[in-house]
Enzyme design. Structure first.
Site, PDB file in Angstrom:
ATOM      1  N   ASP A 131       0.832  -1.199   0.000  1.00 50.57           N
ATOM      2  CA  ASP A 131       0.000   0.000   0.000  1.00 50.57           C
ATOM      3  C   ASP A 131       0.869   1.253   0.000  1.00 50.57           C
ATOM      4  O   ASP A 131       2.010   1.241   0.474  1.00 50.57           O
ATOM      5  CB  ASP A 131      -0.907   0.034   1.246  1.00 50.57           C
ATOM      6  CG  ASP A 131      -1.991  -1.022   1.199  1.00 50.57           C
ATOM      7  OD1 ASP A 131      -2.257  -1.559   0.112  1.00 50.57           O
ATOM      8  OD2 ASP A 131      -2.578  -1.291   2.269  1.00 50.57           O
ATOM      9  N   TRP A 132       0.319   2.334  -0.491  1.00 49.27           N
ATOM     10  CA  TRP A 132       0.986   3.638  -0.547  1.00 49.27           C
ATOM     11  C   TRP A 132       1.635   4.019   0.789  1.00 49.27           C
ATOM     12  O   TRP A 132       2.780   4.472   0.837  1.00 49.27           O
ATOM     13  CB  TRP A 132      -0.061   4.692  -0.949  1.00 49.27           C
ATOM     14  CG  TRP A 132       0.388   6.102  -0.931  1.00 49.27           C
ATOM     15  CD1 TRP A 132       1.361   6.670  -1.694  1.00 49.27           C
ATOM     16  CD2 TRP A 132      -0.147   7.169  -0.115  1.00 49.27           C
ATOM     17  NE1 TRP A 132       1.472   8.016  -1.421  1.00 49.27           N
ATOM     18  CE2 TRP A 132       0.552   8.349  -0.451  1.00 49.27           C
ATOM     19  CE3 TRP A 132      -1.150   7.238   0.841  1.00 49.27           C
ATOM     20  CZ2 TRP A 132       0.288   9.574   0.156  1.00 49.27           C
ATOM     21  CZ3 TRP A 132      -1.418   8.459   1.441  1.00 49.27           C
ATOM     22  CH2 TRP A 132      -0.711   9.614   1.097  1.00 49.27           C
TER      23      TRP A 132
END
Length: 211
Positions: free
Chosen positions: A57-58
């Protein structure tokens, strides 16, 4: 964009193992302002052949494995698909679990009305299994090791929320106190083990969490 804050943990003719910083996409997003990402930075700074094998994830930091040719990419992708890799994450979670370890076996699905969130859904969700272990207890929160057996989106974040221990700094799932407790999402991919596609050697890489 420069590599600057992307630490390369290992490289050879077939693979790259890097430490992705928080707030950096693994691959380009759809919007024009989301083109900066890990794979683009690598491809534009000496590794034009780099191919993404899996994603973080970011907001999640930590170990990512990349392939440097098509055959390697194919074999590493197969290892992930067939669950032959081993992964462990370090996280900070709100509250104190009664037990020191356990497992969470709850099916998950994407929830369009609250996108990009995911939810537990016993009817339509996909099987998801996580093992957890408390490493350290610190007042209002604890340090845990999370071992995902499956690889669903947001699996660790939703699973910990489901047992009442959201991750600190999680803007999607944490309640107000847990969100305010840390300035970033406290989730870091700290260990990855896989079989090298060329040598057949079992490799294990570790990278400590920055929190």
């Amino acid at each position: 964009m420069p590599l600057s804050n992307i630490h390369i943990l290992h490289q050879d003719d077939a693979v790259l193992v890097v430490n992705k910083p928080t707030l950096l996409l693994s691959v380009p997003g759809r919007a024009d302002d989301n083109k900066d990402c890990l794979i683009t930075r690598l491809q534009e700074n000496g590794y034009p052949e780099a191919r993404i094998v899996h994603r973080l994830d970011w907001e999640t930091s930590g170990i990512i494995l990349l392939a440097r040719d098509a055959d390697t990419h194919r074999e590493l992708s197969r290892q992930f698909h067939d669950r032959e890799t081993e992964k462990a994450y370090t996280a900070l979670a709100w509250g104190q679990p009664e037990l020191d370890s356990g497992s969470i076996d709850l099916p998950l699905r994407y929830d369009p009305p609250t996108k990009p969130r995911h939810v537990v859904d016993h009817e339509f969700g996909k099987h998801a299994l996580t093992f957890w272990k408390v490493l350290e207890r610190c007042g209002d929160w604890c340090r845990v090791e999370l071992t995902p057996i499956t690889g669903r989106s947001h699996q660790l974040r939703v699973h910990m929320l489901s047992i009442g221990h959201p991750l600190l700094g999680d803007g999607l799932y944490a309640h107000e106190q847990a969100l305010a407790a840390w300035p970033r999402l406290c989730l870091h991919a700290s260990m990855l083990s896989f079989t090298h596609p060329q040598s057949g050697e079992r490799l294990r890489f570790e990278c400590s969490a920055p929190f």
